[in-house]
Design a protein around this motif. Structure first.
Motif, PDB file in Angstrom:
ATOM      1  N   MET A 398       0.909  -1.235   0.101  1.00  0.00           N
ATOM      2  CA  MET A 398       0.071  -0.105   0.108  1.00  0.00           C
ATOM      3  C   MET A 398       1.017   1.335  -0.066  1.00  0.00           C
ATOM      4  SD  MET A 398      -3.227   0.331  -0.100  1.00  0.00           S
ATOM      5  CE  MET A 398      -4.485   1.630  -0.065  1.00  0.00           C
ATOM      6  N   GLN A 399       2.027   1.218   0.843  1.00  0.00           N
ATOM      7  CA  GLN A 399       2.992   2.189   0.428  1.00  0.00           C
ATOM      8  C   GLN A 399       3.179   2.568  -0.873  1.00  0.00           C
ATOM      9  OE1 GLN A 399       6.194   1.324   3.365  1.00  0.00           O
ATOM     10  NE2 GLN A 399       5.735   3.138   4.529  1.00  0.00           N
ATOM     11  N   THR A 400       3.695   1.620  -1.501  1.00  0.00           N
ATOM     12  CA  THR A 400       4.077   1.668  -3.122  1.00  0.00           C
ATOM     13  C   THR A 400       2.858   2.276  -3.784  1.00  0.00           C
ATOM     14  OG1 THR A 400       5.545  -0.162  -2.966  1.00  0.00           O
ATOM     15  CG2 THR A 400       4.715   0.267  -5.150  1.00  0.00           C
ATOM     16  N   LEU A 401       1.816   1.817  -3.393  1.00  0.00           N
ATOM     17  CA  LEU A 401       0.686   2.685  -3.910  1.00  0.00           C
ATOM     18  C   LEU A 401       0.503   4.128  -3.858  1.00  0.00           C
ATOM     19  CD1 LEU A 401      -1.336   1.406  -6.368  1.00  0.00           C
ATOM     20  CD2 LEU A 401      -3.003   1.075  -4.044  1.00  0.00           C
ATOM     21  N   TYR A 402       0.857   4.445  -2.587  1.00  0.00           N
ATOM     22  CA  TYR A 402       0.554   5.910  -2.494  1.00  0.00           C
ATOM     23  C   TYR A 402       1.757   6.468  -2.878  1.00  0.00           C
ATOM     24  CZ  TYR A 402      -3.093   5.949   1.158  1.00  0.00           C
ATOM     25  OH  TYR A 402      -4.261   5.683   1.770  1.00  0.00           O
ATOM     26  N   ARG A 403       2.946   5.916  -3.171  1.00  0.00           N
ATOM     27  CA  ARG A 403       4.176   6.698  -3.646  1.00  0.00           C
ATOM     28  C   ARG A 403       3.962   6.866  -5.296  1.00  0.00           C
ATOM     29  NH1 ARG A 403       8.056   2.460  -0.635  1.00  0.00           N
ATOM     30  NH2 ARG A 403       8.514   3.794   1.145  1.00  0.00           N
ATOM     31  N   ALA A 414      -0.450   3.333   5.959  1.00  0.00           N
ATOM     32  CA  ALA A 414      -0.396   2.872   4.609  1.00  0.00           C
ATOM     33  C   ALA A 414      -1.693   2.149   4.485  1.00  0.00           C
ATOM     34  CB  ALA A 414       0.688   2.033   4.210  1.00  0.00           C
ATOM     35  N   ASN A 415      -2.842   2.542   4.703  1.00  0.00           N
ATOM     36  CA  ASN A 415      -4.087   1.864   4.654  1.00  0.00           C
ATOM     37  C   ASN A 415      -5.206   2.796   3.872  1.00  0.00           C
ATOM     38  OD1 ASN A 415      -5.053   3.967   6.522  1.00  0.00           O
ATOM     39  ND2 ASN A 415      -4.125   2.639   8.043  1.00  0.00           N
ATOM     40  N   CYS A 416      -6.298   2.328   3.592  1.00  0.00           N
ATOM     41  CA  CYS A 416      -7.412   3.061   3.050  1.00  0.00           C
ATOM     42  C   CYS A 416      -7.958   4.273   3.611  1.00  0.00           C
ATOM     43  CB  CYS A 416      -8.748   2.079   2.716  1.00  0.00           C
ATOM     44  SG  CYS A 416      -8.367   1.149   1.224  1.00  0.00           S
ATOM     45  N   GLU A 417      -7.951   4.351   5.081  1.00  0.00           N
ATOM     46  CA  GLU A 417      -8.399   5.510   5.650  1.00  0.00           C
ATOM     47  C   GLU A 417      -7.468   6.629   5.383  1.00  0.00           C
ATOM     48  OE1 GLU A 417      -8.031   2.367   7.121  1.00  0.00           O
ATOM     49  OE2 GLU A 417     -10.112   2.020   7.377  1.00  0.00           O
ATOM     50  N   THR A 418      -6.273   6.493   5.029  1.00  0.00           N
ATOM     51  CA  THR A 418      -5.411   7.558   4.846  1.00  0.00           C
ATOM     52  C   THR A 418      -5.807   8.416   3.558  1.00  0.00           C
ATOM     53  OG1 THR A 418      -3.411   6.571   6.213  1.00  0.00           O
ATOM     54  CG2 THR A 418      -3.021   8.288   4.654  1.00  0.00           C
ATOM     55  N   SER A 419      -6.312   7.677   2.838  1.00  0.00           N
ATOM     56  CA  SER A 419      -6.715   8.420   1.341  1.00  0.00           C
ATOM     57  C   SER A 419      -7.397   9.691   1.420  1.00  0.00           C
ATOM     58  CB  SER A 419      -7.326   7.198   0.472  1.00  0.00           C
ATOM     59  OG  SER A 419      -8.680   6.885   1.156  1.00  0.00           O
ATOM     60  N   GLN A 420      -8.234   9.670   2.483  1.00  0.00           N
ATOM     61  CA  GLN A 420      -9.186  10.639   2.699  1.00  0.00           C
ATOM     62  C   GLN A 420      -8.497  11.954   3.280  1.00  0.00           C
ATOM     63  OE1 GLN A 420     -12.304   9.625   5.492  1.00  0.00           O
ATOM     64  NE2 GLN A 420     -12.847   7.672   4.242  1.00  0.00           N
ATOM     65  N   ARG A 442      -5.622   2.601 -13.640  1.00  0.00           N
ATOM     66  CA  ARG A 442      -4.976   2.968 -12.579  1.00  0.00           C
ATOM     67  C   ARG A 442      -4.280   1.741 -11.889  1.00  0.00           C
ATOM     68  NH1 ARG A 442      -4.727   8.089 -13.679  1.00  0.00           N
ATOM     69  NH2 ARG A 442      -6.810   9.355 -13.495  1.00  0.00           N
ATOM     70  N   PRO A 443      -2.966   2.001 -11.129  1.00  0.00           N
ATOM     71  CA  PRO A 443      -2.264   1.107 -10.504  1.00  0.00           C
ATOM     72  C   PRO A 443      -3.179   0.409  -9.450  1.00  0.00           C
ATOM     73  CG  PRO A 443      -0.694   2.754 -11.144  1.00  0.00           C
ATOM     74  CD  PRO A 443      -2.159   3.292 -11.489  1.00  0.00           C
ATOM     75  N   VAL A 444      -3.025  -0.786  -9.499  1.00  0.00           N
ATOM     76  CA  VAL A 444      -3.728  -1.677  -8.248  1.00  0.00           C
ATOM     77  C   VAL A 444      -2.995  -2.362  -7.389  1.00  0.00           C
ATOM     78  CG1 VAL A 444      -5.994  -1.642  -9.843  1.00  0.00           C
ATOM     79  CG2 VAL A 444      -4.457  -3.448  -9.859  1.00  0.00           C
ATOM     80  N   LEU A 445      -3.296  -2.702  -6.299  1.00  0.00           N
ATOM     81  CA  LEU A 445      -2.804  -3.697  -5.452  1.00  0.00           C
ATOM     82  C   LEU A 445      -3.471  -4.769  -5.327  1.00  0.00           C
ATOM     83  CD1 LEU A 445      -1.483  -3.015  -1.760  1.00  0.00           C
ATOM     84  CD2 LEU A 445      -2.855  -4.963  -2.331  1.00  0.00           C
ATOM     85  N   VAL A 446      -2.779  -6.053  -5.636  1.00  0.00           N
ATOM     86  CA  VAL A 446      -3.327  -7.460  -5.760  1.00  0.00           C
ATOM     87  C   VAL A 446      -2.705  -8.422  -4.773  1.00  0.00           C
ATOM     88  CG1 VAL A 446      -4.229  -6.892  -8.173  1.00  0.00           C
ATOM     89  CG2 VAL A 446      -1.848  -7.949  -7.643  1.00  0.00           C
ATOM     90  N   THR A 447      -3.598  -9.373  -4.300  1.00  0.00           N
ATOM     91  CA  THR A 447      -2.954 -10.523  -3.627  1.00  0.00           C
ATOM     92  C   THR A 447      -2.707 -11.750  -4.461  1.00  0.00           C
ATOM     93  OG1 THR A 447      -4.551  -9.691  -1.925  1.00  0.00           O
ATOM     94  CG2 THR A 447      -3.628 -11.756  -1.694  1.00  0.00           C
ATOM     95  N   LEU A 448      -1.376 -12.217  -4.462  1.00  0.00           N
ATOM     96  CA  LEU A 448      -1.034 -13.433  -5.077  1.00  0.00           C
ATOM     97  C   LEU A 448      -0.869 -14.629  -4.144  1.00  0.00           C
ATOM     98  CD1 LEU A 448       1.563 -11.352  -7.513  1.00  0.00           C
ATOM     99  CD2 LEU A 448      -0.855 -11.821  -7.954  1.00  0.00           C
ATOM    100  N   GLN A 449      -1.014 -15.676  -4.728  1.00  0.00           N
ATOM    101  CA  GLN A 449      -0.478 -17.030  -4.056  1.00  0.00           C
ATOM    102  C   GLN A 449       0.025 -18.054  -4.890  1.00  0.00           C
ATOM    103  OE1 GLN A 449      -3.826 -18.798  -1.987  1.00  0.00           O
ATOM    104  NE2 GLN A 449      -2.687 -19.541  -0.295  1.00  0.00           N
ATOM    105  N   GLU A 450       1.270 -18.592  -4.401  1.00  0.00           N
ATOM    106  CA  GLU A 450       1.593 -19.599  -5.025  1.00  0.00           C
ATOM    107  C   GLU A 450       1.043 -20.848  -4.440  1.00  0.00           C
ATOM    108  OE1 GLU A 450       3.939 -19.599  -7.362  1.00  0.00           O
ATOM    109  OE2 GLU A 450       4.612 -17.523  -7.269  1.00  0.00           O
TER     110      GLU A 450
END
Length: 583
Positions: A398-403, A414-420, A442-450
């Motif tokens: 999420m930090q990366t997304l904000y950057r 680094a969470n959704c609440e900070t966006s406001q 727009r860039p997005v944060l995704v969850t991945l799993q091996e």
């Protein structure tokens, strides 16, 4: 000194800015688009940041060249001033006269009268402040007060602040929150990729009509690795390489010449030790991710976000030396080489095949002779697992997304609440198809799993025609769409900027400014005559449904977050995109 030898009239790699040598990479063009968009709207401030030498001033000059003729520009190049000195400098730039001992009020009134006169004459007034990280907080606050003069729809003075990443931290101070909220467009400029470095070097040589092919592709990649893609350092290294080539009476800069140029230009910036010639960027630590299988693209990649180093790896130059001596091993192996710093990455080398076992040696210690101890073998699977292990934290992703949006946040924030707090909105979607992400753009944060492993997190950074680029574990990697689709857990998180700062849905029967905004922009996108109605009536309902059907959205006639985000993308409004070349 070498101009006669190469048959050119001007040095192609002078570090003095010149319109003849203006080169705009994809990211430079995107930064320029965002700055122009911020000026065309009603906002007061634009913010452009980037590390030293990445080309901020280049974007600034290109911005001035593209402004309408009815724009008056005032430029402050030395912002280490007091608030009163800044006001006097602005008056000087605007050609205004004022008493020698003018007070704050006299200077401010003088500027306000001029802004009103420009507005009455149909002119826009723009203030550009370079090196703005040197501004004191009270001076920034004075700039904010200058932008208070406005009409019903626009600010009479628009300001673009240009500076190093420290400027972002400065604007996070509590007393500057009012100014930070007025920044309508932010962009953080990235260094050049390896491909762009090659284009940049040859563009400059062509600009002076050099008939010799001074730098082969292998040498431009070598320069890209050594300089981290920083244009100013590229200029210094290339200039030195051409001088050395002249001294050796050759029109082509060999690998040895480029290595020597890198040593002489860059060694003064390096920490103590004995770096490999031409293989280290200034004040950075090299690291390499060797990964066969998922990395299937043959273009040169680089990252531009400040990451913590995974671990130092002094074996980069040995790996390159192995491939030089055994070119068959390098024919199909994908290697991504980056640097760990607060901005500029080292461009990647990209080749293809299953990774062979390569014998490498550890980095020599300062003052010790270079020896070749028993070989160590690279295990690609272990290297990949190390990157995945660095990607377990959703907050770091999420930090990366904000950057990417130009905001530096603490890990705890680094969470959704900070966006406001930064005039953004956080949206969590349930889509599992990449095509839906293309539309939102727009860039997005995704969850991945091996299979059989815990979740890890990545930011989808670019969607190219044949591959996706991810930011994870401090690396930027290219993966096939099939690989990503197999590991993507349905859902995503993104940041976006809702119209007029309000993310709630716009429905039939409502009235107000947001309805007017929707009406006007849908008319624009559908090629229809715009109206200024602020009522959501049957005409607007049908217009909205036609747009939704055209974008493969649910044609429910409700302008919810997804529909508004697609409109945002279609209008190419400021913000990071997944397709920078289309911005």
């Amino acid at each position: 000194m070498y101009k006669d030898f190469f048959g050119i009239a001007e040095s192609p790699f002078s570090i003095v800015p010149s319109a003849r040598f203006l080169y705009l990479s994809e990211r430079h063009r995107e930064a320029l688009t965002h700055m122009l968009a911020s000026l065309s709207g009603g906002g007061g401030f634009g913010l452009l940041t980037g590390e030293v030498g990445t080309g901020k001033t280049t974007v600034l000059r290109a911005l001035v060249a593209r402004l309408p003729q009815e724009t008056q520009v005032a430029m402050v190049l030395n912002p280490a001033l007091s608030a009163q000195e800044l006001l006097a400098s602005i008056c000087d730039e605007l050609g205004l006269t004022y008493p020698q001992e003018a007070s704050f009020k006299a200077l401010t009134d003088c500027i306000y009268r001029h802004l009103l006169a420009n507005h009455s004459a149909g002119k826009q007034t723009l203030l550009l402040v370079d090196e703005a990280q040197h501004l004191m907080p009270d001076v920034l606050e004075q700039l904010r007060l200058l932008t208070n003069l406005e009409t019903d729809s626009i600010k009479l003075l628009k300001v673009v602040l240009v500076g190093q990443p420290e400027l972002q931290q400065l604007l996070q101070q509590e007393r500057l929150r009012q100014l930070a909220q007025r920044i309508t467009s932010r962009y953080h400029l990235l260094p050049l990729t390896a491909e762009e470095v090659d284009e940049y070097i040859h563009y400059r040589l062509q600009a002076v009509e050099c008939l010799h092919k001074v730098f082969e592709p292998a040498q431009t990649r070598q320069i890209a690795r050594a300089t981290g893609g920083i244009p100013r350092l590229i200029n210094l290294v290339c200039d030195k390489a051409m001088l050395l080539a002249c001294q050796q009476a050759t029109h082509q800069a060999s690998k040895a010449i480029v290595s020597q140029a890198c040593d002489e230009v860059l060694s003064w910036q390096l920490p103590g030790g004995s770096p490999e010639p031409g293989a280290a960027a200034p004040q950075r630590r090299n690291r390499v991710l060797v990964w066969g299988g998922a990395l299937l693209v043959g273009g040169a990649l680089s990252a531009g976000i400040g990451y913590q180093s995974l671990q130092p790896a002094g074996w980069l130059s040995q790996l390159q030396q192995h491939f030089t001596q055994h070119p068959g091993d390098a024919s199909d192996v994908m290697i991504t080489a980056e640097v760990a710093s607060h901005a500029a990455p080292e461009p990647a080398m990209v080749v293809r095949r299953t990774v062979p076992e390569i014998e490498l040696s550890p980095e020599p210690q300062p003052g010790q002779p270079v020896t070749m101890p028993p070989p160590a073998k690279i295990d690609p699977e272990q290297r990949w697992q190390a990157v995945v292990a660095q990607s377990r934290s959703e907050r770091q992703a999420m930090q990366t997304l904000y950057r990417l949006w130009g905001y530096e946040t603490r890990l705890s924030q680094a969470n959704c609440e900070t966006s406001q707090r930064v005039a953004l909105s956080c949206y969590q979607g349930k889509a599992a198809e990449l095509e839906q992400l293309r539309i939102i753009n727009r860039p997005v944060l995704v969850t991945l799993q091996e299979p059989g492993q815990p979740h890890y997190y990545a930011v989808v950074y670019t969607l190219a025609p044949e591959h996706a680029e991810l930011l994870l574990g401090g690396e930027r990697v290219a993966v096939s769409y099939a690989w990503l689709q197999q590991r993507w857990q349905p859902g995503y998180t993104l940041l976006w900027r809702p119209p007029l700062g309000e993310e709630s849905t716009i429905r039939y029967g409502q009235r107000g400014e947001r309805v007017r905004w929707l009406n006007q922009h849908l008319s624009l996108l559908l090629g229809e005559a715009p109206t200024r109605s602020d009522r959501f009536d049957q005409v607007l309902l049908e217009r909205l449904r036609r747009f939704q059907r055209a974008q493969d959205l649910a044609a429910d006639g409700i302008a919810g977050p997804q529909t508004l985000m697609v409109i945002d993308s279609a209008l190419n409004l400021p913000g990071p995109t997944l397709h920078p070349e289309k911005s």
